[in-house]
Enzyme design. Sequence first.
Site, PDB file in Angstrom:
ATOM      1  N   PRO A   1       0.818  -1.085  -0.007  1.00 49.00           N
ATOM      2  CG  PRO A   1      -1.068  -1.819   1.508  1.00 49.00           C
ATOM      3  CD  PRO A   1       0.339  -2.055   1.014  1.00 49.00           C
ATOM      4  CB  CYS A   2       1.277   3.868  -2.605  1.00 53.22           C
ATOM      5  SG  CYS A   2      -0.339   4.186  -3.048  1.00 53.22           S
TER       6      CYS A   2
END
Length: 375
Positions: A81-82
């Site tokens: 997840p960024c």
Amino acid sequence: MTLTAIDLFCGAGGLSAGLEMAGFKVLAGVDLFEAAGKTFVETHKHAAFIGEPIEDVTIEKLMEKTGLKKGELTVLAGGPPCQAYSVYNHQRGMHDKRATLFREYLRIVEGLQPEWIVMENVMGIYSIGGGEAVRAIKYELKQLGYDVEEKVLKAEEYGVPQERRRVVFIGNRINAPIRHPAPTHGPGLLPFTTIREAIGDLPALENGEDGGTVKYAHPAKGDFQEFVRGDQNTVENHGAPRLGKVNIERLQHIPPGGSWRDIPHELLPAGMQRAKRSDHTKRYGRMTWDGLSCTVLTKCDIHWGAYIHPQQDRAVSVREAARLQAFPDWFVFAGSKTDQYIQVGNAVPPLLGRAIGQTIREIIEDGVSIRIAAE
């Protein structure tokens, strides 16, 4: 030779779809997002889906689900997840738990020992901790026996009708060359895919209209529409978000290529009435038929980007956003409309995934040819 892949943090399966277009068999996907999991299951019926926190996914479970033994997997792919890395998150940092999820990816690399690894993330990963995350990823993979190189890839250079920059790490433990895909579109190459080529065949919508399953407005025109439509005669997820009356009034003042600057001052939101003309360059932006889309985010919110249809006074539909991400139309997104936009915006464009997969496959096949010749 069967080329296999497992996709961690798979979301709806954009990267998985691209790898499969390149000839890989995706055996499993892992993600905690329930709606994305439903989409993945429906679009990758041959793959196992594990809907658990990555911390709870054991090596034994992955091997059981895929039938693989340690060292047999071709590619372990994934994009942690960024949010913690994103330039939109001003509190980002290595102290953020989400910024350490890549360590879970590394744990699974160590346990499965795939031949190749592919990791994708946003540009902000370069700035977090002064580049700490990038250095840590490369150092720790090196400790596990992998040579790794990262490069910024531009999605539009691979046929995606969107300006999108992503950092892609590619590595292997088999002493094979590491190569990122060469661009196929751009100056001196194939022309970029325009917004008209991407969405011009979809039926017109009124603000807030959602007709469910709809027929195409025009016959397929051009290679991109032929690709995304395939054998489809109808299309799903094509419904316009409902904008309030004041927003519709604002949109009527914005020409193609225009933005919030074209809205009369008295119609602007209070906060934007105080903005400098140089601020918020993409807010209330209207697309142009012959241009590229701005980066598709998890909200195609007209307050934050150029997500207004080139001709119709409305925001783009989930299907139009998916087209701008180069998803085929047989990809039907599950969940609420909000969930659907999130799945689309978080995805790796399948055409970019295909280019990455094709490049790895070429290297593998070249190695096989060299070994056969040597024998």
